[in-house]
Design a protein around this motif. Structure first.
Motif, PDB file in Angstrom:
ATOM      1  N   LEU A   8      22.129  11.742  35.253  1.00  9.61           N
ATOM      2  CA  LEU A   8      20.711  11.725  34.900  1.00  9.61           C
ATOM      3  C   LEU A   8      20.101  10.371  35.227  1.00  9.61           C
ATOM      4  CD1 LEU A   8      20.713  13.557  31.478  1.00  9.61           C
ATOM      5  CD2 LEU A   8      19.439  14.208  33.503  1.00  9.61           C
ATOM      6  N   ILE A   9      20.846   9.313  34.877  1.00  9.62           N
ATOM      7  CA  ILE A   9      20.336   7.977  35.145  1.00  9.62           C
ATOM      8  C   ILE A   9      20.179   7.766  36.648  1.00  9.62           C
ATOM      9  CG2 ILE A   9      20.998   5.538  35.046  1.00  9.62           C
ATOM     10  CD1 ILE A   9      19.788   6.695  32.515  1.00  9.62           C
TER      11      ILE A   9
ATOM     12  N   ALA B 223      22.312  -0.992  25.902  1.00 11.34           N
ATOM     13  CA  ALA B 223      21.067  -0.313  26.254  1.00 11.34           C
ATOM     14  C   ALA B 223      20.286  -1.095  27.306  1.00 11.34           C
ATOM     15  CB  ALA B 223      20.201  -0.108  25.016  1.00 11.34           C
TER      16      ALA B 223
ATOM     17  N   TYR C  72      18.989   0.578  30.520  1.00 10.70           N
ATOM     18  CA  TYR C  72      17.901   1.545  30.352  1.00 10.70           C
ATOM     19  C   TYR C  72      16.566   0.834  30.174  1.00 10.70           C
ATOM     20  CZ  TYR C  72      22.104   4.148  29.304  1.00 10.70           C
ATOM     21  OH  TYR C  72      23.355   4.684  29.364  1.00 10.70           O
ATOM     22  N   VAL C  73      16.605  -0.231  29.365  1.00 13.42           N
ATOM     23  CA  VAL C  73      15.374  -0.983  29.130  1.00 13.42           C
ATOM     24  C   VAL C  73      14.890  -1.599  30.444  1.00 13.42           C
ATOM     25  CG1 VAL C  73      14.355  -2.898  27.851  1.00 13.42           C
ATOM     26  CG2 VAL C  73      16.073  -1.451  26.769  1.00 13.42           C
TER      27      VAL C  73
ATOM     28  N   LEU D 108      13.278   0.946  32.594  1.00 12.41           N
ATOM     29  CA  LEU D 108      11.976   1.300  32.046  1.00 12.41           C
ATOM     30  C   LEU D 108      10.943   0.231  32.405  1.00 12.41           C
ATOM     31  CD1 LEU D 108      10.704   3.459  30.249  1.00 12.41           C
ATOM     32  CD2 LEU D 108      11.115   1.975  28.308  1.00 12.41           C
TER      33      LEU D 108
ATOM     34  N   LEU E  62      13.656  10.380  28.967  1.00 15.42           N
ATOM     35  CA  LEU E  62      15.123  10.317  29.022  1.00 15.42           C
ATOM     36  C   LEU E  62      15.604   8.913  28.653  1.00 15.42           C
ATOM     37  CD1 LEU E  62      17.873  11.584  29.966  1.00 15.42           C
ATOM     38  CD2 LEU E  62      17.381  10.589  32.186  1.00 15.42           C
ATOM     39  N   LEU E  63      14.989   7.903  29.257  1.00 11.75           N
ATOM     40  CA  LEU E  63      15.370   6.524  28.956  1.00 11.75           C
ATOM     41  C   LEU E  63      15.106   6.219  27.478  1.00 11.75           C
ATOM     42  CD1 LEU E  63      13.978   4.762  32.136  1.00 11.75           C
ATOM     43  CD2 LEU E  63      16.357   5.174  31.578  1.00 11.75           C
ATOM     44  N   PHE E  64      13.987   6.743  26.971  1.00 12.82           N
ATOM     45  CA  PHE E  64      13.656   6.554  25.558  1.00 12.82           C
ATOM     46  C   PHE E  64      14.756   7.114  24.642  1.00 12.82           C
ATOM     47  CE2 PHE E  64       9.062   5.442  24.423  1.00 12.82           C
ATOM     48  CZ  PHE E  64       8.947   4.584  25.492  1.00 12.82           C
TER      49      PHE E  64
ATOM     50  N   ILE F  33      17.516   4.618  24.506  1.00 17.26           N
ATOM     51  CA  ILE F  33      17.086   3.436  23.764  1.00 17.26           C
ATOM     52  C   ILE F  33      17.059   3.731  22.265  1.00 17.26           C
ATOM     53  CG2 ILE F  33      15.156   1.845  23.399  1.00 17.26           C
ATOM     54  CD1 ILE F  33      14.578   2.179  26.449  1.00 17.26           C
TER      55      ILE F  33
END
Lengths: 308, 352, 375
Positions: free
Chosen positions: A230-231, A277, A280-281, A284, B147-149, B152
């Motif tokens: 997914l990532i 995390a 992911y941050v 984003l 998804l990223l949320f 997190i």
């Protein structure tokens, strides 16, 4: 940093090593997905392809004794799921993202269903090439122990980039992805092109899965992927549909994943959930920084449902 | 002609039923292929999900959170957004509810309850509203953001329950302090299912009324149909997007609050148990209709309630349910293409 | 339709017919669940073939399965949510289970505590050692092994074998059970070589293969030459240690097959004994212990066979410690003991026996451990 604090040198080294070790699945899935999305379809089912590929590769390698046969089998299952995705999506009013989620569930289900007997056995691994053998430092040697699939990935990124920009086939693919009407007018088979692109994308994701189970971490179990597929799809957006940028993004992500454990190994050990995390941050923030509703992004396929 | 109109009206019922039957057929063939007895399995599924009062309770208990998390995907879908952030919103709602519950501990239980409901819904709402905001005002794709949320939110939960918010007495399973038994949600008398189920039912109904029968809902549908048209007609697209996403996230946040207040009594790592992801499935199977979410959630609740029986009585792995869900999901999506065609089919037959 | 397809089709048709027959039969046979056999349920939080925590319990279940007059039912991948409550009730209501072993730590509070009072004639025994007399339901119980005793011995073996004097420990979370294992392992190693250190890496969760692999590689890069772990499935870590040519010490189950060269020893559960004992008591209608705890002496935990890299001298040291445990006069935690921040955690002259409740809430890492108990 001075040479006396040798321990801290382990951190950049671990990040380098991590980038090489852990980036390959991201690289293969994102390159595959990049191609699929360039044709105008989004396949979130890549996670399912990755997991099913990992299981298939491990099972085939274990049963046949040949890890390369495992890689091929993994690619083949990815291709089959890709075909299913493309076939379902060609019908009117069928949402490709939703089909992707469905196939993710299905792929993971099939992998877990048939994967139970292969959790325990040890299968033959893919070989690695020791690029660090010039060095006397074992850590450097280990970090530069490079798997062949990673090298394939390294070559694949510029190759894909070239195919997309400079070949007839690439042009056709991009036309289909940008405007299916125009492609129709030119006499291209929109569904045919997309089907091929999704199947190749699935193949690559399956191979990425083979890397997970046959090289690093090198074992089949149900928590193996935990969302890497997914990532990797997210990375494509982040890489602006450019194969070379997919490569950089995958390396960045692989390296960032190594940051948490590496920092702890030199004694910096608080807030590791937050460190975990971090990738992911980072994604984003970069996405927010580079997106804008006003201008059309360069490289984005016009037909893509996730950008409409 | 009457029959024609009937067929058109029945379309919404007929197609999903056919799709469901077809899925069960495919699943049955799969079971045969792996040397299992499909009818035995189907019977066990019925027995495990719906065959006894206990099975019904089991099913409804599993369906309750799914109704709420499904709304988190179903509402934004009406705007044309694919939101997969239910898991994260549930977790955030759970954390918020637990912290409010803890800080108000000692007050009248009804007051604490209302505060927890508001905290859960509001925080979950903000969580998803921010992805809606990013989508509309920054052009960031909502599927990827949500998804990223999720990742997190889960990292945040783990950080809080092992660090700042940890109850030192929660030795081997890190958790916050318990909110106290006085503040827990009770069971519905006779039924034995907690009141969280009622929250799910009421919210599905409420959202159905809002999004199907008010001007607001109509405006949202216009945006989902064609965003340019919506802008031309002068609809406040941004505000409606953020608001709808807020409603959606509030539902999932509420699910988190219920997990804390009806099941665990604390916020802990088990909040992220996959209800958010299962909710996506429910929303799509319900074709993003809040009212249809109810039976679909019950159906999927029943399937997962029977999963244990499949393992125990048929020696099928736990992943069997994933395969069945995957098949149903694919077939239902495929059946989308049939809508409007059934009528067409009858028209042609009528003409000849 | 070609011939093969035709054949498959008729085959399928035949199968369909037989299954219809079975279907109608199963209707008739419905209520008679499993005859007179005692139905015993096992619930696992993960996959029961994981070479780790769940497999250790599944081995216990397999031993129960071999007992006469017992029917075993199992369910895996059951999360620590209301799902486990429903699984327990489903086993009771639909399969007639009389005894259930929910084997994950997080199943107890609130899940077992919610279900047990509803079914007073069913016994629910939990792996975790959380039972409190007078506070918890009478038909529930809890058991756990002092596996840190086995880790202490594994520490002796690791300390005696390590050349660099640097050990590594990959763990999921800094919870008391885990900290106790890390400390006992380190104290065991220090009993051989007082200067030895243990570097800890927390991965954050029980099953994170990629993080575990990264952690193993970073530790090895730091010159560590023995790694042990406390995660659900040690397979990935042990295989990486073997590939990179360092030693490993296993956990939960015997992993020696995965690393024929580098596997030193391991701390294992001995659930077959525990489960068969419990089932025998229950079948005979005898009272069972509500809180069963024990270590090497009581046979709840054991140490894997020493690997080829373990010298005779080291093996003798480890065996001596094992003998002391068997005799019941080994104390791991005694003063003066300092944590790795220099605070005295056990004052001089104090000795805490394994059963001491104080050890259950351990929140420190002993001197010589490099790491932090916060998250």
């Amino acid at each position: 940093m001075t040479e006396t604090v040798l321990g801290w040198w382990g951190v950049p080294l671990a990040i380098l090593g991590g980038a090489i070790r852990a980036s390959t699945p991201y690289l293969f899935v994102s390159l595959g997905e990049c191609l699929t999305e360039k044709s105008g379809r989004t396949n979130l089912g890549q996670e399912g392809n990755l997991v099913l590929g990992a299981m298939t590769a491990y099972a085939v390698s274990y049963l046949s004794g040949s890890p390369w046969l495992g890689v091929l089998a993994a690619g083949a299952t990815g291709m089959l799921l890709g075909l299913l995705h493309a076939w379902v999506c060609q019908f009117k009013k069928v949402n490709d993202i939703a089909v992707g989620i469905a196939l993710m569930l299905f792929g993971i289900g099939v992998a877990f269903f048939f994967g139970k007997p292969y959790i325990q056995p040890t299968a033959p691994h893919l070989p690695a090439i020791g690029f660090g053998n010039w060095s006397d430092i074992p850590q450097v040697r280990a970090a530069l122990e490079i798997n062949v699939l990673f090298l394939f990935g390294l070559l694949l990124a510029p190759l894909l980039s070239w195919v997309l920009s400079s070949t007839r086939w690439g042009l056709m693919l991009r036309t289909v992805g940008d405007s299916s009407d125009a492609a129709d007018a030119l006499g291209f088979s929109v569904n045919g092109v997309r089907m091929v692109a999704t199947m190749i994308g699935g193949f690559l994701a399956g191979v990425g899965g083979a890397f997970l189970s046959l090289y690093y971490p090198g074992s089949w179990n149900e928590g193996l992927s935990s969302g890497q597929g997914l990532i990797a799809v997210a990375l494509v957006v982040f890489a602006r549909w450019d194969p070379m940028r997919c490569l950089y993004a995958a390396l960045l992500f692989g390296g960032a994943g190594a940051l948490g454990p590496a920092l702890q190994s030199v004694g910096f050990s608080s807030g590791y959930y937050l460190f975990n995390a971090a990738p992911y941050v980072l994604t984003l923030i970069l996405m927010i920084a580079t997106c804008s509703p006003q201008r059309t992004l360069t490289g984005v396929p016009g037909e893509l449902s996730i950008t409409k | 002609m009457k029959a024609l109109a009937l067929v058109a009206a029945m379309e919404g019922l007929l197609i999903p039923l056919l799709a469901l039957l077809l899925s069960l057929g495919i699943f049955g063939v799969f079971l045969l292929a792996v040397d299992n007895d499909p009818f035995g399995v189907f019977y066990s599924m019925y027995r495990g999900g719906f065959g006894s009062p206990f099975s019904w309770r089991n099913t409804l208990e599993r369906a309750a959170p799914l109704m709420l998390t499904a709304l988190c995907t179903a509402l934004p879908a009406r705007l044309g957004l694919i939101m997969i952030g239910g898991e994260g919103a549930l977790v955030i709602g759970g954390i918020a509810a637990a912290s409010v519950g803890l800080s108000l501990n000692g007050n009248a239980p009804w007051l604490v309850m209302i505060a927890m409901v508001i905290a859960g819904a509001f925080s979950g709402g903000l969580w998803i509203a921010s992805t809606g905001w990013l989508k509309h005002y920054r052009g960031v794709n909502e599927t990827i953001t949500s998804l990223l949320f999720n990742y997190i939110a889960i990292a945040l939960l783990n950080h809080l329950i092992t660090g700042p918010m940890r109850d030192p007495q929660s030795l081997n399973k890190p958790a916050t302090l318990p909110i106290g038994s006085a503040n827990m949600i009770a069971d519905i008398p006779e039924l034995g299912v907690h009141w969280g189920l009622a929250f799910g039912l009421v919210l599905c109904l409420l959202y159905y009324l809002i999004f199907q029968h008010t001007t607001l809902g109509f405006a949202v549908r216009i945006i989902g149909g064609n965003i340019r048209t919506a802008k031309i007609v002068g609809l406040p697209v941004g505000r409606l997007t953020v608001m709808t996403c807020f409603f959606a996230g509030a539902a999932a946040g509420l699910a988190g609050m219920i997990e804390v207040a009806a099941i665990h009594g604390t916020a802990n790592g088990s909040l992220a148990a996959g209800y958010g992801y299962a909710g996506i499935l429910v929303a799509f199977l319900a074709r993003q209709n809040p009212l249809t979410v109810i039976p679909v959630a019950i159906l999927l609740g029943g399937i997962s309630a029977s999963a244990g029986l499949l393992q125990r009585s048929h020696h099928l792995p736990d992943a069997t349910v994933f395969i069945l869900q995957g098949i149903i999901f694919i077939v239902i999506l495929l059946s989308e293409t049939l809508y409007g065609r059934l009528k067409l089919l009858c028209d042609e037959r009528g003409r000849t | 339709m070609n011939a093969i397809a035709k054949k498959t089709f008729t085959h399928t048709l035949k199968k369909l017919c037989t299954s219809t027959f079975i279907f109608s039969l199963s209707f008739a046979l419905l209520p008679a669940a499993y005859g007179d056999d005692v139905v015993v349920g096992f619930i696992y939080v993960g996959s029961k073939g994981d070479y780790g925590y769940n497999q250790a319990h599944a081995l216990g279940a397999a031993a129960v399965k071999a007992m006469p007059g017992v029917k075993v039912i199992e369910e895996e991948n059951v999360p620590e949510t209301i799902a486990v409550q429903n699984t327990m009730e489903s086993m009771i209501n639909l399969d007639g289970a009389k005894l259930i072993f929910p084997t994950s730590f997080g199943y107890f509070d609130p899940h077992i505590l919610t279900v047990a009072p509803k079914y007073p004639d069913v016994t629910i025994l939990h792996a975790g050692g959380l039972y409190q007399e007078g506070k918890h339901p009478l038909n529930a119980g809890s058991y756990f092994g002092y596996i840190d005793e086995a880790q202490y011995i594994a520490g002796i073996v690791a300390g005696g074998t390590s050349k660099s004097g640097k050990l590594g420990f990959i763990a999921a979370k800094p919870i008391p059970q885990v900290l106790r294992n890390i400390n006992s392992f380190t104290l065991g190693a220090q009993s051989v070589n007082p200067k030895i250190t243990t570097q800890v890496i927390f991965t954050g969760d029980w099953a994170m293969p990629v993080k575990e692999a990264e952690a193993a590689n970073s530790l090895i890069d730091q010159g560590i030459d023995v790694i042990t772990m406390h995660v659900d499935s040690p397979k990935v870590i042990i295989e990486i240690c073997e590939r990179r040519g360092i030693y490993s010490s296993g956990y939960h189950a015997d992993q020696s097959e995965l690393a024929p060269k580098g596997y030193l020893t391991g701390a294992e559960w001995n659930w077959p004994k525990v489960y068969t004992d419990f089932v025998t008591l229950l079948k005979d209608g005898k009272p069972f212990p509500h809180l069963l705890r024990g270590g090497i002496k009581e046979g709840l935990v054991k140490v894997s066979k020493y690997g080829p890299a373990v010298s005779a001298k080291t093996a003798a040291l480890a065996d001596a410690a094992k003998a002391k445990f068997m005799a019941g006069d080994m104390v791991i935690y005694k003063g003066e003991l300092k944590d790795n921040k220099g605070n005295v955690v056990i004052p001089a002259g104090t000795a805490l026996s394994q059963t001491d409740i104080q050890l259950e809430s351990m929140d420190y890492l002993v001197a010589g451990v490099i790491g932090n108990t916060g998250s």
